[in-house]
Design a protein around this motif. Structure first.
Motif, short mmCIF file in Angstrom:
data_model
loop_
_atom_site.label_atom_id
_atom_site.label_comp_id
_atom_site.label_asym_id
_atom_site.label_seq_id
_atom_site.Cartn_x
_atom_site.Cartn_y
_atom_site.Cartn_z
N GLU A 1 -28.49 27.35 -24.82
CA GLU A 1 -27.07 25.90 -25.48
C GLU A 1 -27.33 25.13 -24.97
O GLU A 1 -27.76 24.80 -24.01
N LYS A 2 -26.86 23.54 -25.42
CA LYS A 2 -26.91 22.42 -25.20
C LYS A 2 -25.73 22.47 -24.14
O LYS A 2 -24.97 22.90 -23.92
N PRO A 3 -26.17 21.85 -23.19
CA PRO A 3 -25.90 20.46 -22.06
C PRO A 3 -24.13 20.42 -22.03
O PRO A 3 -24.12 20.02 -23.17
N LYS A 4 -23.36 20.67 -22.11
CA LYS A 4 -21.93 19.70 -22.67
C LYS A 4 -21.82 18.68 -21.57
O LYS A 4 -22.08 17.69 -20.93
N LEU A 5 -21.07 17.73 -23.05
CA LEU A 5 -20.15 16.73 -22.74
C LEU A 5 -18.78 16.65 -22.94
O LEU A 5 -18.18 16.47 -23.52
N ARG A 6 -18.51 16.32 -21.56
CA ARG A 6 -16.94 15.89 -20.82
C ARG A 6 -15.81 15.08 -21.51
O ARG A 6 -16.58 14.37 -20.73
N VAL A 7 -15.23 15.70 -22.55
CA VAL A 7 -14.89 14.07 -22.61
C VAL A 7 -13.21 13.84 -22.68
O VAL A 7 -13.03 14.72 -22.71
N GLY A 8 -12.60 12.54 -22.16
CA GLY A 8 -11.31 12.03 -22.19
C GLY A 8 -11.48 11.25 -23.18
O GLY A 8 -12.21 10.31 -23.43
N LEU B 1 -7.16 14.59 -22.70
CA LEU B 1 -6.40 13.87 -23.58
C LEU B 1 -5.48 13.39 -22.28
O LEU B 1 -4.23 13.58 -21.48
N ALA B 2 -5.12 11.68 -22.46
CA ALA B 2 -4.19 10.81 -21.73
C ALA B 2 -3.07 10.28 -22.96
O ALA B 2 -3.77 9.93 -24.00
N ASP B 3 -1.93 10.40 -22.55
CA ASP B 3 -1.01 9.41 -23.39
C ASP B 3 0.17 9.60 -22.67
O ASP B 3 -0.24 9.40 -21.68
N VAL B 4 0.73 8.79 -23.42
CA VAL B 4 1.93 7.78 -22.30
C VAL B 4 3.16 8.15 -21.90
O VAL B 4 3.48 8.10 -20.38
N THR B 5 3.20 9.46 -21.96
CA THR B 5 4.04 11.11 -21.01
C THR B 5 3.72 12.40 -21.09
O THR B 5 2.33 12.09 -21.90
N ASP B 6 3.95 12.66 -19.79
CA ASP B 6 3.47 14.27 -20.11
C ASP B 6 3.65 15.31 -21.69
O ASP B 6 2.48 15.53 -21.84
N ASP B 7 4.66 14.91 -21.24
CA ASP B 7 4.77 15.95 -22.84
C ASP B 7 4.64 15.48 -23.98
O ASP B 7 3.95 16.21 -25.12
N LEU C 1 -5.01 17.86 -31.55
CA LEU C 1 -6.04 17.57 -31.48
C LEU C 1 -7.27 17.95 -30.68
O LEU C 1 -7.95 18.32 -30.96
N GLY C 2 -6.85 19.79 -30.22
CA GLY C 2 -7.93 20.75 -29.88
C GLY C 2 -8.55 20.05 -28.09
O GLY C 2 -9.53 20.64 -28.02
N PHE C 3 -7.48 19.62 -27.78
CA PHE C 3 -8.30 18.56 -26.81
C PHE C 3 -7.66 20.61 -25.49
O PHE C 3 -6.61 20.51 -25.55
#
Length: 100
Positions: A3-10, A43-49, A58-60
């Motif tokens: 297994e390859k090391p993970k690259l955790r994307v934000g 994933l960060a977006d404009v509000t929590d909701d 999007l699968g985050f």
């Protein structure tokens, strides 16, 4: 096969470019032999909701309504910024300061 090391994307922003980036992170391992396996972590977006909704779409794994939380999260390896261009500088500077 090891297994390859993970690259955790934000990802900051889930508009048109955010959706393009999310798709690219999901697809890239099928196109190229990479040394790391990208994982759609937060994933960060404009509000929590809005963030919860778009992260699920999007699968985050996780979400936040504040990009500062994403940049400061020690589990995030890479921050992709797809927010409007005028907002890039403070987000990128915070990510760099956090070692991303």
């Amino acid at each position: 096969m090891t297994e390859k090391p993970k690259l955790r994307v934000g990802l900051v922003g889930a508009g048109f470019m955010g959706r393009c980036h999310a798709n690219a992170f999901r697809s890239v391992s099928g196109l190229f032999d990479l040394p790391l396996d990208p994982v759609a972590e937060m994933l960060a977006d404009v509000t929590d909701d809005v963030a919860v909704h778009n992260a699920a779409a999007l699968g985050f794994n996780r979400s936040t309504g504040d990009w500062r939380n994403l940049c400061a999260d020690p589990t995030i390896d890479l921050v992709a910024v797809t927010a409007p261009n005028a907002l890039h500088e403070p987000i990128v500077m915070a990510a760099l300061k956090a070692g991303k």
